[in-house]
Design a protein around this motif. Structure first.
Motif, PDB file in Angstrom:
ATOM      1  N   HIS A 124     170.940  26.366 -19.549  1.00 47.74           N
ATOM      2  CA  HIS A 124     170.064  26.666 -18.738  1.00 47.74           C
ATOM      3  C   HIS A 124     169.208  25.980 -17.727  1.00 47.74           C
ATOM      4  CE1 HIS A 124     166.855  29.996 -17.965  1.00 47.74           C
ATOM      5  NE2 HIS A 124     166.072  28.324 -18.263  1.00 47.74           N
ATOM      6  N   ASN A 125     169.334  24.444 -17.935  1.00 49.51           N
ATOM      7  CA  ASN A 125     168.507  23.621 -17.023  1.00 49.51           C
ATOM      8  C   ASN A 125     169.207  23.968 -15.499  1.00 49.51           C
ATOM      9  OD1 ASN A 125     165.885  23.171 -18.375  1.00 49.51           O
ATOM     10  ND2 ASN A 125     167.019  21.709 -18.958  1.00 49.51           N
ATOM     11  N   ILE A 126     171.067  23.392 -15.886  1.00 54.17           N
ATOM     12  CA  ILE A 126     171.376  23.583 -15.229  1.00 54.17           C
ATOM     13  C   ILE A 126     171.700  24.294 -13.324  1.00 54.17           C
ATOM     14  CG2 ILE A 126     174.693  23.525 -14.458  1.00 54.17           C
ATOM     15  CD1 ILE A 126     174.110  21.153 -16.449  1.00 54.17           C
ATOM     16  N   VAL A 127     171.542  25.766 -14.627  1.00 55.69           N
ATOM     17  CA  VAL A 127     172.181  27.180 -13.572  1.00 55.69           C
ATOM     18  C   VAL A 127     170.909  27.309 -12.797  1.00 55.69           C
ATOM     19  CG1 VAL A 127     171.489  28.936 -14.006  1.00 55.69           C
ATOM     20  CG2 VAL A 127     173.081  28.221 -15.763  1.00 55.69           C
ATOM     21  N   LEU A 128     169.253  26.494 -14.200  1.00 57.20           N
ATOM     22  CA  LEU A 128     167.893  26.722 -13.033  1.00 57.20           C
ATOM     23  C   LEU A 128     168.041  26.571 -11.756  1.00 57.20           C
ATOM     24  CD1 LEU A 128     165.975  28.475 -12.875  1.00 57.20           C
ATOM     25  CD2 LEU A 128     164.590  27.028 -14.840  1.00 57.20           C
ATOM     26  N   SER A 129     168.278  25.014 -11.923  1.00 59.17           N
ATOM     27  CA  SER A 129     168.568  23.857 -10.470  1.00 59.17           C
ATOM     28  C   SER A 129     169.032  24.537  -9.468  1.00 59.17           C
ATOM     29  CB  SER A 129     168.319  22.905 -11.025  1.00 59.17           C
ATOM     30  OG  SER A 129     167.847  22.079 -12.081  1.00 59.17           O
ATOM     31  N   ALA A 130     170.293  24.987 -10.067  1.00 58.86           N
ATOM     32  CA  ALA A 130     171.584  25.440  -9.320  1.00 58.86           C
ATOM     33  C   ALA A 130     170.950  26.570  -8.087  1.00 58.86           C
ATOM     34  CB  ALA A 130     173.029  25.761  -9.276  1.00 58.86           C
ATOM     35  N   VAL A 131     170.676  27.472  -8.634  1.00 59.99           N
ATOM     36  CA  VAL A 131     169.789  28.671  -8.421  1.00 59.99           C
ATOM     37  C   VAL A 131     168.657  28.362  -7.504  1.00 59.99           C
ATOM     38  CG1 VAL A 131     168.077  30.708  -8.869  1.00 59.99           C
ATOM     39  CG2 VAL A 131     169.943  30.615 -10.305  1.00 59.99           C
ATOM     40  N   LYS A 132     168.098  27.864  -7.784  1.00 58.68           N
ATOM     41  CA  LYS A 132     167.242  26.923  -6.243  1.00 58.68           C
ATOM     42  C   LYS A 132     167.583  26.452  -5.623  1.00 58.68           C
ATOM     43  CE  LYS A 132     164.078  24.648  -9.970  1.00 58.68           C
ATOM     44  NZ  LYS A 132     163.004  23.695 -10.190  1.00 58.68           N
ATOM     45  N   GLN A 133     168.217  25.258  -5.668  1.00 59.15           N
ATOM     46  CA  GLN A 133     168.886  24.501  -4.951  1.00 59.15           C
ATOM     47  C   GLN A 133     169.499  25.489  -3.899  1.00 59.15           C
ATOM     48  OE1 GLN A 133     171.955  23.771  -3.841  1.00 59.15           O
ATOM     49  NE2 GLN A 133     171.208  21.729  -2.424  1.00 59.15           N
ATOM     50  N   SER A 134     170.482  26.483  -4.478  1.00 57.43           N
ATOM     51  CA  SER A 134     171.109  27.698  -4.027  1.00 57.43           C
ATOM     52  C   SER A 134     170.244  28.070  -2.955  1.00 57.43           C
ATOM     53  CB  SER A 134     172.303  28.008  -4.603  1.00 57.43           C
ATOM     54  OG  SER A 134     172.928  26.731  -4.787  1.00 57.43           O
ATOM     55  N   LEU A 135     169.415  28.345  -3.252  1.00 55.17           N
ATOM     56  CA  LEU A 135     167.987  29.754  -2.755  1.00 55.17           C
ATOM     57  C   LEU A 135     168.438  31.139  -2.960  1.00 55.17           C
ATOM     58  CD1 LEU A 135     167.755  28.030   1.461  1.00 55.17           C
ATOM     59  CD2 LEU A 135     166.049  27.849  -0.756  1.00 55.17           C
ATOM     60  N   ARG A 136     168.915  30.626  -4.340  1.00 54.39           N
ATOM     61  CA  ARG A 136     169.753  31.576  -4.447  1.00 54.39           C
ATOM     62  C   ARG A 136     167.981  33.206  -5.971  1.00 54.39           C
ATOM     63  NH1 ARG A 136     174.587  32.821  -8.094  1.00 54.39           N
ATOM     64  NH2 ARG A 136     173.777  34.739  -8.093  1.00 54.39           N
ATOM     65  N   VAL A 137     168.087  34.693  -5.558  1.00 51.11           N
ATOM     66  CA  VAL A 137     167.160  35.340  -6.526  1.00 51.11           C
ATOM     67  C   VAL A 137     167.540  35.888  -8.161  1.00 51.11           C
ATOM     68  CG1 VAL A 137     165.789  34.971  -4.376  1.00 51.11           C
ATOM     69  CG2 VAL A 137     167.264  37.061  -5.027  1.00 51.11           C
ATOM     70  N   TRP A 138     168.528  36.002  -8.110  1.00 47.30           N
ATOM     71  CA  TRP A 138     169.517  35.809  -9.272  1.00 47.30           C
ATOM     72  C   TRP A 138     169.608  34.614  -9.660  1.00 47.30           C
ATOM     73  CZ3 TRP A 138     168.652  40.984 -10.853  1.00 47.30           C
ATOM     74  CH2 TRP A 138     168.324  42.652  -9.862  1.00 47.30           C
ATOM     75  N   LEU A 139     168.856  34.920 -11.460  1.00 44.60           N
ATOM     76  CA  LEU A 139     169.559  33.667 -12.201  1.00 44.60           C
ATOM     77  C   LEU A 139     170.912  34.094 -13.273  1.00 44.60           C
ATOM     78  CD1 LEU A 139     168.060  31.228 -13.115  1.00 44.60           C
ATOM     79  CD2 LEU A 139     167.086  32.616 -15.093  1.00 44.60           C
ATOM     80  N   PRO A 140     172.132  33.616 -12.874  1.00 46.10           N
ATOM     81  CA  PRO A 140     173.106  33.948 -13.673  1.00 46.10           C
ATOM     82  C   PRO A 140     172.940  34.217 -15.482  1.00 46.10           C
ATOM     83  CG  PRO A 140     173.698  33.001 -12.127  1.00 46.10           C
ATOM     84  CD  PRO A 140     172.393  32.792 -11.622  1.00 46.10           C
ATOM     85  N   GLN A 141     172.957  35.224 -16.362  1.00 50.07           N
ATOM     86  CA  GLN A 141     173.363  34.495 -17.481  1.00 50.07           C
ATOM     87  C   GLN A 141     174.374  33.543 -18.035  1.00 50.07           C
ATOM     88  OE1 GLN A 141     173.010  38.215 -20.140  1.00 50.07           O
ATOM     89  NE2 GLN A 141     170.705  37.604 -20.160  1.00 50.07           N
ATOM     90  N   VAL A 142     174.566  33.181 -19.257  1.00 47.93           N
ATOM     91  CA  VAL A 142     175.486  32.052 -19.387  1.00 47.93           C
ATOM     92  C   VAL A 142     175.456  32.678 -20.904  1.00 47.93           C
ATOM     93  CG1 VAL A 142     176.647  29.708 -20.287  1.00 47.93           C
ATOM     94  CG2 VAL A 142     174.907  29.974 -18.412  1.00 47.93           C
ATOM     95  N   ASN A 143     176.056  33.318 -21.325  1.00 43.04           N
ATOM     96  CA  ASN A 143     176.750  33.566 -22.932  1.00 43.04           C
ATOM     97  C   ASN A 143     177.727  32.882 -23.925  1.00 43.04           C
ATOM     98  OD1 ASN A 143     174.692  35.752 -22.570  1.00 43.04           O
ATOM     99  ND2 ASN A 143     175.842  36.741 -21.213  1.00 43.04           N
ATOM    100  N   ILE A 144     177.233  32.406 -24.698  1.00 50.64           N
ATOM    101  CA  ILE A 144     178.767  32.120 -25.094  1.00 50.64           C
ATOM    102  C   ILE A 144     179.601  32.652 -26.324  1.00 50.64           C
ATOM    103  CG2 ILE A 144     179.078  29.717 -26.771  1.00 50.64           C
ATOM    104  CD1 ILE A 144     177.750  29.253 -24.733  1.00 50.64           C
ATOM    105  N   TYR A 145     180.414  32.638 -26.259  1.00 46.87           N
ATOM    106  CA  TYR A 145     181.654  33.763 -26.637  1.00 46.87           C
ATOM    107  C   TYR A 145     182.490  33.073 -27.634  1.00 46.87           C
ATOM    108  CZ  TYR A 145     180.201  37.745 -23.576  1.00 46.87           C
ATOM    109  OH  TYR A 145     179.476  38.629 -22.801  1.00 46.87           O
ATOM    110  N   ASP A 146     183.389  33.284 -28.980  1.00 46.42           N
ATOM    111  CA  ASP A 146     183.552  33.071 -29.742  1.00 46.42           C
ATOM    112  C   ASP A 146     185.197  33.169 -29.831  1.00 46.42           C
ATOM    113  OD1 ASP A 146     182.039  34.299 -32.955  1.00 46.42           O
ATOM    114  OD2 ASP A 146     181.108  32.001 -31.949  1.00 46.42           O
TER     115      ASP A 146
END
Lengths: 229, 229
Positions: A124-146
């Motif tokens: 979650h932190n990695i995604v958030l940092s990357a969103v901010k660094q890339s100047l993106r405005v949509w936060l991608p969800q990360v989901n885990i599947y079995d």
């Protein structure tokens, strides 16, 4: 330019808040003060500019001066990646995927997955940092599947592409359609025959990522880099 | 399949040697014995198969049973990357570049380079590991340059592309020619105006890598992933 992440929702046209580590960073590292300009995204398409009206290590309040709504990138791209053993490589792939504009990330326990050491908080932190660094405005969800089965069920309406060494089907022929895309990359050891068959039955096509054997995280980044031209 | 790296040259059609960490790995980790099959590359286009005739932690001797000569990928691609501050990210870019098939890597002190903490010994090991893991047979050279000027002088006959945010020139228009390619990626902060002008004077074209701001190592991998289709 420092862009912060705000979880504000209601009343965001008037003001927005920074909390937790966002506030801490704003107050301590950047030493924002009342009257300073501050930029933020809410991860739901909004780019915000505001003026700081109150600041503490726990909370920053800003009065909204500009608000821009950016539509969700369409069609969206989901990266489905078999969980790999080395956590730093997995995290790297996730970070690069966000930088390259992925909409969603589906990590799944592949048939050949050895260890499932996924730290969701770190991701979650990695995604958030990357969103901010890339100047993106949509936060991608990360989901885990079995299993891949669950991923295919979840994304059953998506146009599906599976990276596989055994095909000679060039990537060029698989031009992007208007549909939402699901890109699948296997773990070390690749996809099992079962998974290949399952994906095929779900309408997936196989694509080659080139003639060299790529590590899983390289395949993920390569796949996205080529699609997102 | 474990592929080793041999520095053998003369007489390689009859036998080849593993030394240093290659020998240590073969003898201790993999416990190769006389009579075992062993695979190796010399990094100069040869794929070798042999039978172990003598083994110790310092040296493994193999009698050559098969030898395949693979021509150098042509046209070759050189990745020129401005040295970035974070060494692990730089190393990651180098590793990915090798996996993706780069011919040579030119790291240079860019105008905006902050620190030049390049560990050439580490890079050599990273390149070697990536070559072996990717089953490549050509070992890319990694050279360090004091400035982009020197890179442009060295590769003056190459078809030159420079990744730049400010251009809208799509990547699709820059189809690969038959010439050797030089792909240039800047450090954090990008290329300086001086560097952009210099490259332009040397016949370089600007290309955009997409609409999102990419980290330097992501730009490098993206550039290569798209070129090496």
């Amino acid at each position: 330019m420092n862009v912060f992440y705000t979880e504000s929702d209601h009343g965001i046209q008037q003001q927005f808040y920074l909390e937790g580590q966002e506030a801490r960073h704003a107050a301590k590292a950047l030493r924002l003060r009342e009257g300073d300009e501050v930029y933020a995204t809410d991860g739901k398409g909004r780019r915000l500019k505001g003026t700081v009206t109150a600041i503490s290590k726990q909370r920053v309040v800003a009065s909204t001066t500009e608000i821009e709504e950016i539509p969700r990138p369409s069609p969206g791209i989901t990266l489905a990646m078999g969980i790999i053993k080395k956590r730093d490589r997995l995290e790297f792939a996730v970070e690069k995927a966000v930088e390259l504009g992925v909409s969603e990330i589906a990590l799944f326990v592949s048939d050949h997955t050895i260890k499932t050491n996924v730290r969701e908080d770190r991701l979650h932190n990695i995604v958030l940092s990357a969103v901010k660094q890339s100047l993106r405005v949509w936060l991608p969800q990360v989901n885990i599947y079995d299993a891949l089965d669950n991923v295919l069920a979840e994304y059953n309406q998506h146009h599906k592409l599976m990276a596989h060494e055994k095909t000679t089907q060039s990537f060029q022929n698989k031009m992007r359609t208007e549909d939402e895309l699901l890109l699948m990359v296997g773990p070390e050891g690749g996809f099992s025959d079962r998974e290949v068959q399952l994906a095929g039955e779900a309408g997936s096509e196989l694509v080659s990522l080139g003639k060299y054997r790529l590590r899983a995280e390289t395949a993920a980044v390569t796949f996205l880099a080529r699609i997102l031209s």
